[in-house]
Design a protein around this motif. Structure first.
Motif, PDB file in Angstrom:
ATOM      1  N   GLY A 199      15.964  44.966  91.697  1.00 63.47           N
ATOM      2  CA  GLY A 199      16.763  46.043  92.250  1.00 63.47           C
ATOM      3  C   GLY A 199      17.811  45.482  93.196  1.00 63.47           C
TER       4      GLY A 199
ATOM      5  N   TYR B 201      27.850  50.953  94.422  1.00 65.95           N
ATOM      6  CA  TYR B 201      26.609  50.786  93.680  1.00 65.95           C
ATOM      7  C   TYR B 201      25.803  52.082  93.702  1.00 65.95           C
ATOM      8  CZ  TYR B 201      28.060  45.939  94.028  1.00 65.95           C
ATOM      9  OH  TYR B 201      28.776  44.770  93.952  1.00 65.95           O
TER      10      TYR B 201
ATOM     11  N   GLU C 166      22.124  54.282  92.069  1.00 68.52           N
ATOM     12  CA  GLU C 166      20.671  54.136  92.001  1.00 68.52           C
ATOM     13  C   GLU C 166      20.239  53.183  90.883  1.00 68.52           C
ATOM     14  OE1 GLU C 166      17.199  57.079  90.599  1.00 68.52           O
ATOM     15  OE2 GLU C 166      18.356  57.820  92.308  1.00 68.52           O
ATOM     16  N   ARG C 167      20.933  53.195  89.748  1.00 68.93           N
ATOM     17  CA  ARG C 167      20.546  52.357  88.600  1.00 68.93           C
ATOM     18  C   ARG C 167      21.170  50.958  88.626  1.00 68.93           C
ATOM     19  NH1 ARG C 167      18.078  54.473  83.975  1.00 68.93           N
ATOM     20  NH2 ARG C 167      19.199  52.867  82.843  1.00 68.93           N
ATOM     21  N   THR C 168      22.058  50.695  89.587  1.00 69.68           N
ATOM     22  CA  THR C 168      22.660  49.374  89.705  1.00 69.68           C
ATOM     23  C   THR C 168      21.553  48.358  89.982  1.00 69.68           C
ATOM     24  OG1 THR C 168      24.674  50.348  90.637  1.00 69.68           O
ATOM     25  CG2 THR C 168      24.357  47.985  90.975  1.00 69.68           C
ATOM     26  N   CYS C 169      21.602  47.240  89.278  1.00 72.36           N
ATOM     27  CA  CYS C 169      20.583  46.220  89.511  1.00 72.36           C
ATOM     28  C   CYS C 169      21.181  44.830  89.325  1.00 72.36           C
ATOM     29  CB  CYS C 169      19.373  46.438  88.610  1.00 72.36           C
ATOM     30  SG  CYS C 169      19.738  46.442  86.871  1.00 72.36           S
TER      31      CYS C 169
ATOM     32  N   ASP D  14      25.783  47.824  86.102  1.00 72.56           N
ATOM     33  CA  ASP D  14      25.590  49.254  86.367  1.00 72.56           C
ATOM     34  C   ASP D  14      24.169  49.697  86.036  1.00 72.56           C
ATOM     35  OD1 ASP D  14      28.239  49.243  87.070  1.00 72.56           O
ATOM     36  OD2 ASP D  14      28.940  50.248  85.261  1.00 72.56           O
ATOM     37  N   SER D  15      23.630  49.199  84.917  1.00 73.04           N
ATOM     38  CA  SER D  15      22.247  49.514  84.552  1.00 73.04           C
ATOM     39  C   SER D  15      21.801  48.568  83.446  1.00 73.04           C
ATOM     40  CB  SER D  15      22.120  50.961  84.066  1.00 73.04           C
ATOM     41  OG  SER D  15      22.855  51.165  82.890  1.00 73.04           O
TER      42      SER D  15
END
Length: 163
Positions: free
Chosen positions: A43, A84, A86-89, A105-106
């Motif tokens: 994350g 960024y 929530e799904r950015t990793c 982005d995901s």
């Protein structure tokens, strides 16, 4: 373990990763990288900026005591920066004996794309095409397959190693 058994184990691991790509999204486009380059997916965490780095290198993170530079793939691909979500990793990969985090982005999934389903990238003069090793098709979708070895130039790798 004998050398023969150890060699066979390495070959089996390489074979199990053959034609497997981790797919992810950057600015609405689907990309894939060979799973053999991927160390882990984490994350988003606090990124410490480092002066005098290329714009796409957002800084460094401390991953269990190991300092890893992270680059924003949007910026690397000359797309506009976006805050960024929530799904950015971060996908941690090994490139040129350097662990580096790729901010995406995901992450989607790991897919099998046999060599027969990979076409050569279009022969365009755009600089961004240097990152693309092929165009794969999986489940009726097109994925731009990245060449991890070309995400950083030799000079950029040297700069990251020396900071």
């Amino acid at each position: 373990m004998s050398d023969t058994v150890a060699s066979q184990t390495v070959l089996e691991e390489e074979d199990s990763q053959k034609d497997k790509y981790l797919t992810f999204v950057v600015d609405g486009d689907a990309y894939g990288i060979e799973i053999r380059h991927v160390t882990e997916i984490i994350g988003l965490q606090k990124i410490t900026p480092v002066p005098d780095m290329p714009e796409f290198v957002r800084g460094i993170i401390n991953l269990r005591g190991k300092i890893i530079p992270v680059m924003d793939m949007r910026v690397r691909f000359n797309k506009p920066f976006r805050e960024y979500m929530e799904r950015t990793c971060i996908i941690v990969v090994d490139i040129h004996d350097l662990s580096i985090g790729l901010i995406v982005d995901s992450v989607a999934e790991v897919v099998n794309i046999p060599a027969a389903a990979v076409a050569a990238p279009p022969d365009l003069t755009r600089r961004g095409n240097r990152f693309i090793m092929g165009i794969g098709q999986a489940a009726g979708e097109v994925k731009l397959l990245l060449d991890c070895e070309k995400l950083l130039t030799d000079e950029e790798t040297e700069q990251l190693l020396n900071n």
